[in-house]
Scaffold this motif. Structure first.
Motif, PDB file in Angstrom:
ATOM      1  N   LEU A  98      -1.217   2.112  -1.641  1.00 22.15           N
ATOM      2  CA  LEU A  98      -0.467   3.087  -2.437  1.00 22.15           C
ATOM      3  C   LEU A  98      -0.943   4.503  -2.145  1.00 22.15           C
ATOM      4  O   LEU A  98      -0.142   5.452  -2.124  1.00 22.15           O
ATOM      5  CB  LEU A  98      -0.629   2.774  -3.933  1.00 22.15           C
ATOM      6  CG  LEU A  98       0.168   3.648  -4.907  1.00 22.15           C
ATOM      7  CD1 LEU A  98       1.652   3.551  -4.618  1.00 22.15           C
ATOM      8  CD2 LEU A  98      -0.115   3.229  -6.355  1.00 22.15           C
ATOM      9  N   SER A  99      -2.248   4.656  -1.885  1.00 23.56           N
ATOM     10  CA  SER A  99      -2.794   5.969  -1.525  1.00 23.56           C
ATOM     11  C   SER A  99      -2.105   6.508  -0.277  1.00 23.56           C
ATOM     12  O   SER A  99      -1.714   7.682  -0.214  1.00 23.56           O
ATOM     13  CB  SER A  99      -4.301   5.872  -1.289  1.00 23.56           C
ATOM     14  OG  SER A  99      -4.993   5.475  -2.453  1.00 23.56           O
ATOM     15  N   PHE A 100      -1.942   5.649   0.726  1.00 26.23           N
ATOM     16  CA  PHE A 100      -1.276   6.074   1.957  1.00 26.23           C
ATOM     17  C   PHE A 100       0.194   6.394   1.706  1.00 26.23           C
ATOM     18  O   PHE A 100       0.747   7.337   2.294  1.00 26.23           O
ATOM     19  CB  PHE A 100      -1.410   5.003   3.039  1.00 26.23           C
ATOM     20  CG  PHE A 100      -2.662   5.140   3.857  1.00 26.23           C
ATOM     21  CD1 PHE A 100      -2.741   6.059   4.887  1.00 26.23           C
ATOM     22  CD2 PHE A 100      -3.773   4.353   3.597  1.00 26.23           C
ATOM     23  CE1 PHE A 100      -3.894   6.201   5.649  1.00 26.23           C
ATOM     24  CE2 PHE A 100      -4.935   4.478   4.354  1.00 26.23           C
ATOM     25  CZ  PHE A 100      -4.997   5.403   5.390  1.00 26.23           C
TER      26      PHE A 100
ATOM     27  N   TYR B 292     -10.105   0.649  -9.635  1.00 26.25           N
ATOM     28  CA  TYR B 292     -10.591   1.978 -10.044  1.00 26.25           C
ATOM     29  C   TYR B 292      -9.535   2.745 -10.829  1.00 26.25           C
ATOM     30  O   TYR B 292      -9.622   3.970 -10.970  1.00 26.25           O
ATOM     31  CB  TYR B 292     -11.011   2.779  -8.803  1.00 26.25           C
ATOM     32  CG  TYR B 292     -12.065   2.081  -7.979  1.00 26.25           C
ATOM     33  CD1 TYR B 292     -13.403   2.099  -8.340  1.00 26.25           C
ATOM     34  CD2 TYR B 292     -11.706   1.379  -6.826  1.00 26.25           C
ATOM     35  CE1 TYR B 292     -14.364   1.444  -7.583  1.00 26.25           C
ATOM     36  CE2 TYR B 292     -12.665   0.718  -6.057  1.00 26.25           C
ATOM     37  CZ  TYR B 292     -13.978   0.757  -6.444  1.00 26.25           C
ATOM     38  OH  TYR B 292     -14.930   0.097  -5.690  1.00 26.25           O
ATOM     39  N   GLY B 293      -8.530   2.020 -11.333  1.00 27.43           N
ATOM     40  CA  GLY B 293      -7.472   2.643 -12.090  1.00 27.43           C
ATOM     41  C   GLY B 293      -6.449   3.326 -11.193  1.00 27.43           C
ATOM     42  O   GLY B 293      -6.643   3.477  -9.985  1.00 27.43           O
ATOM     43  N   LEU B 294      -5.357   3.745 -11.816  1.00 29.19           N
ATOM     44  CA  LEU B 294      -4.316   4.447 -11.065  1.00 29.19           C
ATOM     45  C   LEU B 294      -4.852   5.747 -10.495  1.00 29.19           C
ATOM     46  O   LEU B 294      -4.435   6.189  -9.414  1.00 29.19           O
ATOM     47  CB  LEU B 294      -3.115   4.723 -11.979  1.00 29.19           C
ATOM     48  CG  LEU B 294      -1.881   5.337 -11.311  1.00 29.19           C
ATOM     49  CD1 LEU B 294      -1.341   4.412 -10.228  1.00 29.19           C
ATOM     50  CD2 LEU B 294      -0.800   5.603 -12.368  1.00 29.19           C
ATOM     51  N   GLY B 295      -5.804   6.346 -11.215  1.00 24.99           N
ATOM     52  CA  GLY B 295      -6.410   7.589 -10.724  1.00 24.99           C
ATOM     53  C   GLY B 295      -7.103   7.394  -9.394  1.00 24.99           C
ATOM     54  O   GLY B 295      -7.145   8.310  -8.567  1.00 24.99           O
ATOM     55  N   GLY B 296      -7.644   6.190  -9.158  1.00 23.41           N
ATOM     56  CA  GLY B 296      -8.296   5.919  -7.883  1.00 23.41           C
ATOM     57  C   GLY B 296      -7.319   5.982  -6.730  1.00 23.41           C
ATOM     58  O   GLY B 296      -7.661   6.458  -5.634  1.00 23.41           O
ATOM     59  N   ALA B 297      -6.083   5.529  -6.978  1.00 24.61           N
ATOM     60  CA  ALA B 297      -5.059   5.577  -5.932  1.00 24.61           C
ATOM     61  C   ALA B 297      -4.717   7.023  -5.581  1.00 24.61           C
ATOM     62  O   ALA B 297      -4.521   7.364  -4.403  1.00 24.61           O
ATOM     63  CB  ALA B 297      -3.811   4.828  -6.376  1.00 24.61           C
TER      64      ALA B 297
ATOM     65  N   ALA C 131     -10.217   3.312  -4.062  1.00 21.63           N
ATOM     66  CA  ALA C 131      -8.921   2.823  -4.530  1.00 21.63           C
ATOM     67  C   ALA C 131      -8.794   1.315  -4.569  1.00 21.63           C
ATOM     68  O   ALA C 131      -7.911   0.784  -5.245  1.00 21.63           O
ATOM     69  CB  ALA C 131      -7.810   3.388  -3.636  1.00 21.63           C
ATOM     70  N   GLY C 132      -9.646   0.570  -3.854  1.00 20.21           N
ATOM     71  CA  GLY C 132      -9.488  -0.874  -3.795  1.00 20.21           C
ATOM     72  C   GLY C 132      -8.232  -1.242  -3.014  1.00 20.21           C
ATOM     73  O   GLY C 132      -7.791  -0.486  -2.139  1.00 20.21           O
ATOM     74  N   PRO C 133      -7.595  -2.370  -3.334  1.00 20.59           N
ATOM     75  CA  PRO C 133      -6.359  -2.751  -2.639  1.00 20.59           C
ATOM     76  C   PRO C 133      -5.258  -1.689  -2.771  1.00 20.59           C
ATOM     77  O   PRO C 133      -4.338  -1.658  -1.953  1.00 20.59           O
ATOM     78  CB  PRO C 133      -5.955  -4.053  -3.334  1.00 20.59           C
ATOM     79  CG  PRO C 133      -7.238  -4.614  -3.856  1.00 20.59           C
ATOM     80  CD  PRO C 133      -8.030  -3.417  -4.276  1.00 20.59           C
ATOM     81  N   ALA C 134      -5.349  -0.842  -3.786  1.00 22.00           N
ATOM     82  CA  ALA C 134      -4.355   0.218  -3.983  1.00 22.00           C
ATOM     83  C   ALA C 134      -4.443   1.291  -2.919  1.00 22.00           C
ATOM     84  O   ALA C 134      -3.706   2.279  -2.971  1.00 22.00           O
ATOM     85  CB  ALA C 134      -4.521   0.843  -5.371  1.00 22.00           C
ATOM     86  N   VAL C 135      -5.312   1.107  -1.921  1.00 23.12           N
ATOM     87  CA  VAL C 135      -5.369   2.051  -0.808  1.00 23.12           C
ATOM     88  C   VAL C 135      -4.012   2.140  -0.117  1.00 23.12           C
ATOM     89  O   VAL C 135      -3.638   3.179   0.423  1.00 23.12           O
ATOM     90  CB  VAL C 135      -6.465   1.648   0.206  1.00 23.12           C
ATOM     91  CG1 VAL C 135      -6.171   0.294   0.841  1.00 23.12           C
ATOM     92  CG2 VAL C 135      -6.614   2.703   1.294  1.00 23.12           C
TER      93      VAL C 135
END
Length: 483
Positions: free
Chosen positions: A70-72, A224-229, A64-68
């Motif tokens: 957002l993943s959480f 990695y795109g929004l999908g990565g998040a 996810a990169g920095p969007a991790v």
């Protein structure tokens, strides 16, 4: 007694308004000794662990990169849907067993058995997985200190040259079992102390790390795109539950109807705030592609010249993850105790210590089994046992809340799941979506365990259930009245 049941056969259930009345020959009770603070600490102890100290870095670098962060957040919102459902039931049914008890009371005996049987395996495996993870950190620290241990005790067979058993992981499982046999008051004191240390370490990481944030590291935010998040959310979801295992201690709460719902919500809220802040610090201190996947924070602080603090973080990680073992071993022993007291497993298992009032027999059995798994299974194989059961428990609890919403809308509740039936439905959909990510080998293991469970249920549990005696007695009275 006939009023104590509803349905018949595999669908028999005890109406919630009578759920606290004892059934069958076993009347073993647990001690109500836990306050709101202790319950919340147990919940936080179960949620915060590898998610911050290991998983955040692994997801940031490669998923996810920095969007991790957002993943959480996505995983936290989805988990909250289930948490609200658990909170409503925790206030309604202040008994040991959590999802097993809730499913039994609303969906019937077979549904309750199904989820209880599954949680016995899942929670035990989680304890083993966490023990293996801590063992790895411990070996790393000893190596840094110049201490070399014999290869035979450093890992399960096949995990390295000369490895025969992960001795430290196995001993950790037995240590947690021992702590739980000391009584819930003493065990809770240990948990609160260790959770406090863990939270302090996380706060130090956040506060100190904030001074070394480089805003440029957040760009690009979605490499990695929004999908990565979203993919990252599916991965970190397993770091945002733990309140489910904590809710198995409802019968040991001083005021479960008021405290358990609050503890569930508070523990998830506290954990999510710490997760989000920690992820912002981690991805701000280092470029996402440079973050170490196994010890993200330690290497991040080392990269800015704070090697001493990096070692403190590593020690904090070991101590912090230890609390996860405590929460989930508490969970498996209380589910097992509850199923045995209900007659679905032999009453022998429901025996409690005469002074400490804890299910000492199942505690030692769970400790020995988890020690065996931790000592002789590689971490990947052990981890594959942990996923599906938790998600299915979420599905059962969320579905039960919806059923009860329509079946008994006027039932007095100390906590209402907001947005019914939409919010619990979101919990169901998200859980099923995550289940779709599981490997086929996980489904095979689950199917084998499920078949074994069906054999045990129809071979023993169906006939020995406490409600089976109630059902038979009601049938005899009905026959006599007709005669």
């Amino acid at each position: 007694m006939a009023r104590l049941r509803a349905g018949s056969g595999i669908f028999r259930r005890k109406p919630i308004e009578h759920i606290e009345e004892p059934e069958g020959a076993v009347s073993e009770q647990l001690t109500r000794a836990l306050g709101l603070g202790q319950l919340t600490a147990i919940g936080v102890g179960g949620i915060i662990g590898a998610g911050i100290f290991a998983l955040a870095g692994a997801v940031a670098n490669g998923v996810a990169g920095p969007a991790v962060v957002l993943s959480f957040l996505i995983a936290g919102v989805a988990s909250a849907a289930a948490a609200f459902s658990y909170a409503e039931f925790a206030g309604l049914i202040p008994k040991a067993g959590s999802a097993y008890t809730y499913g039994y009371a609303v969906l019937g005996e077979l549904a309750g058995w199904f989820i209880g049987w599954d949680l016995l395996l899942e929670y035990t495996a989680i304890v083993a997985v966490v023990a293996i993870g801590i063992s790895g950190y411990f070996s790393f620290l000893l190596t840094n200190l110049g201490i070399q241990l014999p290869a035979w005790m450093l890992g399960a067979p096949g995990t390295g040259e000369g490895h025969r058993v992960d001795l430290f992981a196995a001993l950790l499982c037995l240590l947690i079992a021992y702590l739980l046999t000391l009584g819930i008051k003493n065990a809770a004191r240990f948990e609160v102390t260790v959770v406090t240390i863990k939270v302090v370490v996380v706060l130090v990481v956040i506060v100190v790390g904030a001074f070394f944030i480089n805003p440029g590291n957040y760009v690009p935010f979605f490499p990695y795109g929004l999908g990565g998040a979203f993919t990252g959310a599916a991965t970190v979801f397993f770091a945002v539950f733990g309140y489910d295992a904590m809710s198995t201690a409802a019968e040991e709460s001083k005021d479960a109807k008021r405290h358990m719902p609050k503890a569930i919500v508070y523990s998830l809220a506290i954990s999510m705030v710490l997760y989000v802040l920690a992820c912002l610090v981690l991805t701000g201190m280092q470029k996402y592609s440079e973050i170490d996947k196994e010890s993200g924070f330690s290497t991040a602080f080392k990269s800015v010249g704070l090697s001493g603090l990096a070692n403190v973080i590593a020690i904090g990680a070991i101590v912090g993850i230890l609390t996860v073992m405590f929460t989930f071993m508490l969970g498996v022993t209380r589910v097992w105790f509850s199923m045995s007291r209900d007659g679905l497993l032999p009453h022998w298992f429901a025996k409690t210590h005469p002074v400490r009032h804890v299910p000492i027999r199942v505690t030692w059995i769970a400790g020995v089994v988890s020690a065996f798994l931790a000592g002789f299974l590689p971490i990947v194989q052990a981890a594959e046992l942990t996923n599906i059961g938790i998600l299915l428990a979420f599905v059962v609890v969320c579905a039960a809340v919806i059923v009860l919403h329509y079946r008994q809308p006027d039932l007095p509740r100390t906590f209402h799941c907001p947005g019914k039936p939409v919010v619990p439905a979101i919990g169901i959909v998200f859980s099923l979506w995550l289940i779709s990510f599981l490997q086929w080998q996980t489904w095979v293991r689950f199917a084998v365990w499920f078949v074994i469970g069906l054999i045990v249920y129809f071979g023993y549990s169906y006939r020995h259930s406490a409600l089976a005696g109630t059902e038979a007695g009601a049938h005899r009275r009905t026959s006599a009245d007709e005669g």
